[in-house]
Design a protein around this motif. Structure first.
Motif, PDB file in Angstrom:
ATOM      1  N   ALA A 329       0.833  -1.208   0.000  1.00 20.44           N
ATOM      2  CA  ALA A 329       0.000   0.000   0.000  1.00 20.44           C
ATOM      3  C   ALA A 329       0.866   1.256   0.000  1.00 20.44           C
ATOM      4  O   ALA A 329       0.592   2.227  -0.729  1.00 20.44           O
ATOM      5  N   ALA A 330       1.925   1.249   0.823  1.00 23.77           N
ATOM      6  CA  ALA A 330       2.829   2.403   0.852  1.00 23.77           C
ATOM      7  C   ALA A 330       3.537   2.574  -0.482  1.00 23.77           C
ATOM      8  O   ALA A 330       3.668   3.692  -0.999  1.00 23.77           O
ATOM      9  N   GLY A 331       3.992   1.472  -1.052  1.00 30.44           N
ATOM     10  CA  GLY A 331       4.697   1.545  -2.331  1.00 30.44           C
ATOM     11  C   GLY A 331       3.815   2.053  -3.459  1.00 30.44           C
ATOM     12  O   GLY A 331       4.228   2.911  -4.251  1.00 30.44           O
ATOM     13  N   THR A 332       2.593   1.552  -3.550  1.00 28.96           N
ATOM     14  CA  THR A 332       1.696   1.996  -4.614  1.00 28.96           C
ATOM     15  C   THR A 332       1.288   3.458  -4.419  1.00 28.96           C
ATOM     16  O   THR A 332       1.096   4.190  -5.393  1.00 28.96           O
ATOM     17  N   SER A 333       1.179   3.901  -3.171  1.00 31.36           N
ATOM     18  CA  SER A 333       0.842   5.307  -2.927  1.00 31.36           C
ATOM     19  C   SER A 333       1.968   6.221  -3.398  1.00 31.36           C
ATOM     20  O   SER A 333       1.720   7.253  -4.050  1.00 31.36           O
ATOM     21  N   LEU A 363       9.653  -0.482  -6.219  1.00 31.83           N
ATOM     22  CA  LEU A 363      10.350  -1.628  -5.646  1.00 31.83           C
ATOM     23  C   LEU A 363       9.617  -2.150  -4.412  1.00 31.83           C
ATOM     24  O   LEU A 363       9.483  -3.365  -4.231  1.00 31.83           O
ATOM     25  N   LEU A 364       9.143  -1.245  -3.556  1.00 32.05           N
ATOM     26  CA  LEU A 364       8.416  -1.696  -2.358  1.00 32.05           C
ATOM     27  C   LEU A 364       7.215  -2.549  -2.741  1.00 32.05           C
ATOM     28  O   LEU A 364       6.959  -3.598  -2.131  1.00 32.05           O
ATOM     29  N   ALA A 365       6.488  -2.122  -3.767  1.00 30.09           N
ATOM     30  CA  ALA A 365       5.292  -2.858  -4.166  1.00 30.09           C
ATOM     31  C   ALA A 365       5.657  -4.183  -4.814  1.00 30.09           C
ATOM     32  O   ALA A 365       5.157  -5.248  -4.408  1.00 30.09           O
ATOM     33  N   PHE A 366       6.525  -4.140  -5.816  1.00 28.52           N
ATOM     34  CA  PHE A 366       6.793  -5.345  -6.590  1.00 28.52           C
ATOM     35  C   PHE A 366       7.592  -6.377  -5.809  1.00 28.52           C
ATOM     36  O   PHE A 366       7.338  -7.582  -5.925  1.00 28.52           O
ATOM     37  N   THR A 367       8.563  -5.944  -5.019  1.00 32.33           N
ATOM     38  CA  THR A 367       9.343  -6.910  -4.246  1.00 32.33           C
ATOM     39  C   THR A 367       8.452  -7.658  -3.262  1.00 32.33           C
ATOM     40  O   THR A 367       8.574  -8.875  -3.088  1.00 32.33           O
ATOM     41  N   SER A 368       7.542  -6.932  -2.621  1.00 30.60           N
ATOM     42  CA  SER A 368       6.647  -7.582  -1.662  1.00 30.60           C
ATOM     43  C   SER A 368       5.704  -8.557  -2.357  1.00 30.60           C
ATOM     44  O   SER A 368       5.475  -9.672  -1.874  1.00 30.60           O
ATOM     45  N   ILE A 369       5.158  -8.159  -3.500  1.00 24.72           N
ATOM     46  CA  ILE A 369       4.225  -9.040  -4.204  1.00 24.72           C
ATOM     47  C   ILE A 369       4.939 -10.277  -4.730  1.00 24.72           C
ATOM     48  O   ILE A 369       4.457 -11.411  -4.580  1.00 24.72           O
ATOM     49  N   PHE A 370       6.111 -10.089  -5.350  1.00 24.96           N
ATOM     50  CA  PHE A 370       6.812 -11.235  -5.924  1.00 24.96           C
ATOM     51  C   PHE A 370       7.395 -12.145  -4.848  1.00 24.96           C
ATOM     52  O   PHE A 370       7.564 -13.349  -5.086  1.00 24.96           O
ATOM     53  N   VAL A 422      -3.980   8.439 -10.547  1.00 24.49           N
ATOM     54  CA  VAL A 422      -5.247   8.305  -9.826  1.00 24.49           C
ATOM     55  C   VAL A 422      -5.823   6.897 -10.012  1.00 24.49           C
ATOM     56  O   VAL A 422      -6.360   6.292  -9.077  1.00 24.49           O
ATOM     57  N   GLY A 423      -5.694   6.353 -11.225  1.00 19.60           N
ATOM     58  CA  GLY A 423      -6.185   5.003 -11.484  1.00 19.60           C
ATOM     59  C   GLY A 423      -5.471   3.972 -10.638  1.00 19.60           C
ATOM     60  O   GLY A 423      -6.100   3.031 -10.116  1.00 19.60           O
ATOM     61  N   LEU A 424      -4.140   4.121 -10.453  1.00 22.17           N
ATOM     62  CA  LEU A 424      -3.387   3.188  -9.618  1.00 22.17           C
ATOM     63  C   LEU A 424      -3.860   3.255  -8.172  1.00 22.17           C
ATOM     64  O   LEU A 424      -4.049   2.215  -7.523  1.00 22.17           O
ATOM     65  N   LEU A 425      -4.077   4.461  -7.668  1.00 23.07           N
ATOM     66  CA  LEU A 425      -4.485   4.604  -6.276  1.00 23.07           C
ATOM     67  C   LEU A 425      -5.865   3.989  -6.035  1.00 23.07           C
ATOM     68  O   LEU A 425      -6.065   3.229  -5.075  1.00 23.07           O
ATOM     69  N   ILE A 426      -6.810   4.276  -6.923  1.00 23.36           N
ATOM     70  CA  ILE A 426      -8.176   3.769  -6.748  1.00 23.36           C
ATOM     71  C   ILE A 426      -8.221   2.248  -6.889  1.00 23.36           C
ATOM     72  O   ILE A 426      -8.838   1.544  -6.081  1.00 23.36           O
TER      73      ILE A 426
END
Length: 575
Positions: A329-333, A363-370, A422-426
């Motif tokens: 959530a932090a990474g995508t924000s 990196l925060l988003a993708f590393t956590s997901i992968f 905005v699309g990514l956040l929503i």
């Protein structure tokens, strides 16, 4: 070490059931014999102390730097040949579409063919393609079409190489050092992303894009040399390797019936759908919005990598305090905010700062997901599962690159990047209920569903195989038993069953037959080795409805149209 897990039902006794619902044989849990001694031995040195891993890591770092240099060179050259945002965005499509089309076959190839030879072929191919583009650029015969063709060819070779490269790590380091080795590989990629574009920009400004392509071709030499000198041990397998097409079907069937990896793929798709706008439009933004020089373009591209390196340094601490959902959530924000601001800024320095933040968020988003993807995929399907994750990444990138390019042509860069942010956040808020936390704790310890004894001498390619299992439950419990079997159905389908059904005897209420079909006898034998310890809960969930002293009865049937079966005097069992 082999551990037999034996115990009575029901699960409330605290024991684990010992019987295979498909073979009436003890469940065998296979563990690494070294695991018991880990706590008694001194802590081993890190992965870089292993000569082969260290050599490949250093060679891979140089190759990664060359690849990021190449990306900057191709983007800059294409903007010199055409100023159309739609055409420039096609470069992202050219590099991503082959990965989308070939990711799954590449994952199957990595599991079926000799890994060392396949790596050599792909590395040499990429070196030759980069060298060919360099020669064409020096000769001043490159057009936008030819540049896109070379990009497609390079992407094809890279796609075949990638799952093979990722699957190589467990062969180079001990099992307990795989997370550290994977982390080092991520650091290598981020360092290359930070410095490669900057070096590429300097080379372009000083000597032209042709020299960037030439240096990329040379950068493959180290990996080729290390792989050539590696003498990979021959692997002794009791079953023949899967056919490529069959392996692809198995991988797709697994993903189609495993919710854990489905959640991961949805989260990947959401982030890639909107973050792909930055990759697709970055060359146009650099030229038209901030009027960057070649060197400045390299710095801007490197800012993304620098942000990723900074995030890589803090993410281990973040994982100790926060779960993957909060980190994603932090990474995508951060990434969403960067996307919006990138479209509004018109000077180089603020743009570099925003890209730094965007790289950290990405990196925060993708590393956590992968990391969750690796945690939920059993070893036998990990290559294909990660290849499907690559397929999602590249497929979404390829498709959305053209969309973002067309949208930028019609609405302009600022509006397009605002829509992306905005699309990514929503969308991230909408998929937040698909939580990642808890999936990493999945017990992937392999288990074996006992032995299958037959009175026929069967060949591995004979089939199809029909497995029929009779269950006897209290008629009043049939609805609940049926509901419990939905999880078992997904497990059977996930591990190789082509079809599955549950039928109740109309003359004997409470007597049900579970049946499923597997393509070949070899595939059924593989099916016995594919379950994991986490599957035992679903098996026990169904077994608790069995009437007292009843054990499921199992029958195996081979297709009569198959030739080659013959009766023998002795029983044939799993090897």
């Amino acid at each position: 070490m082999v551990v037999h897990v034996v115990g009575p039902r029901p699960p409330s006794t605290g024991n684990v059931a010992d019987r295979d619902a498909s073979s009436r044989s003890p469940v065998t849990v296979r563990r690494d014999a070294r695991a018991d001694a880990v706590s008694k031995e001194p802590k081993p040195p890190g992965p870089l102390a292993i000569k082969l891993f260290r050599g490949l890591w250093l060679a891979g770092l140089i190759s990664n730097v060359g690849s990021f240099m190449h990306g900057v060179g191709a983007s800059w050259l294409l903007t010199s040949l055409s100023t159309s945002p739609a055409i420039v965005a096609l470069l992202q499509t050219a590099t991503s579409l082959p990965s989308f089309l070939l990711a799954l076959p590449a994952g199957a190839l990595a599991d079926v063919f000799d890994r060392r030879r396949l790596l050599l072929v792909t590395q040499v191919a990429m070196a030759l393609i980069a060298a060919g583009l360099a020669v064409a650029t020096f000769a001043d015969v490159v057009t936008p079409t030819w540049l896109l063709v070379f990009s497609v060819l390079l992407s094809i070779a890279g796609t075949i190489n990638m799952p093979n490269w990722v699957a190589l790590t467990p062969e180079l380091v001990p099992r307990d050092q795989i997370p550290a080795a994977s982390g080092l590989n991520a650091v290598s990629m981020n360092i290359a992303q930070a410095i490669g574009p900057a070096i590429g920009g300097i080379v372009i400004a000083a000597a032209g894009a042709g020299w960037v392509f030439a240096l990329n071709a040379v950068s493959f030499a180290g990996v080729i040399l290390v792989i050539q000198r590696w003498r990979r041990p021959e692997r002794d397998t009791r079953l023949p390797p899967e056919h490529v097409v069959s392996a692809m079907r198995t991988g797709l069937r697994y993903v189609g019936n495993e919710r854990n990896i489905q959640v991961v793929l949805v989260r990947i798709a959401v982030v890639m759908t909107f973050s792909s706008a930055l990759a697709a439009l970055m060359p146009v933004i650099a030229r038209s919005r901030v009027d960057a020089t070649a060197g400045q373009f390299g710095v801007l591209s490197g800012a993304l990598g620098a942000g990723a390196v900074a995030a890589a340094l803090v993410i281990p601490r973040l994982r100790l305090r926060f779960g993957p959902d909060l980190i994603v959530a932090a990474g995508t924000s951060l990434l969403a905010g960067a996307l919006v601001f990138v479209g509004q800024i018109t000077t180089v320095a603020p743009m570099a700062l925003v890209l730094f933040v965007g790289g950290a968020g990405q990196l925060l988003a993708f590393t956590s997901i992968f990391s969750i993807a690796q945690a939920v995929l059993p070893a036998w399907v990990r290559g294909r599962g990660l290849a499907i994750a690559m397929l999602v990444v590249q497929g979404v990138t390829a498709g959305m690159a053209a969309v973002w390019g067309a949208l930028a042509n019609g609405s302009g860069i600022p509006s397009t990047m605002t829509i992306a942010g905005v699309g990514l956040l929503i969308s991230s808020i909408l998929v937040a209920p698909l939580r990642l936390r808890g999936r990493a704790e999945l017990d992937l310890t392999p288990i074996t569903w006992g032995e299958v004894h037959t009175a026929l001498d069967l060949h591995d390619d004979q089939g199809p195989v029909l497995v029929a299992i009779t269950w006897t439950v209290d008629p009043a419990d049939v609805p609940e038993f049926t509901a419990a079997m939905t999880v078992v159905r997904r497990q059977r389908r996930r591990d190789g069953a082509i079809t599955w059904g549950l039928y109740e005897d109309v003359d004997r209420p409470g007597h049900l037959t579970e049946s499923f079909v597997v393509a070949t006898w070899a595939e059924h034998e593989r099916q016995h080795d594919r379950p994991i310890a986490a599957d035992l809960a679903a098996q026990e969930g169904a077994r608790r409805f069995l009437v007292a002293d009843h054990t499921p009865q199992v029958q195996h049937h081979i297709g009569r149209h198959t030739s080659g079966a013959r009766h023998t005097s002795g029983a044939r069992h799993r090897r």
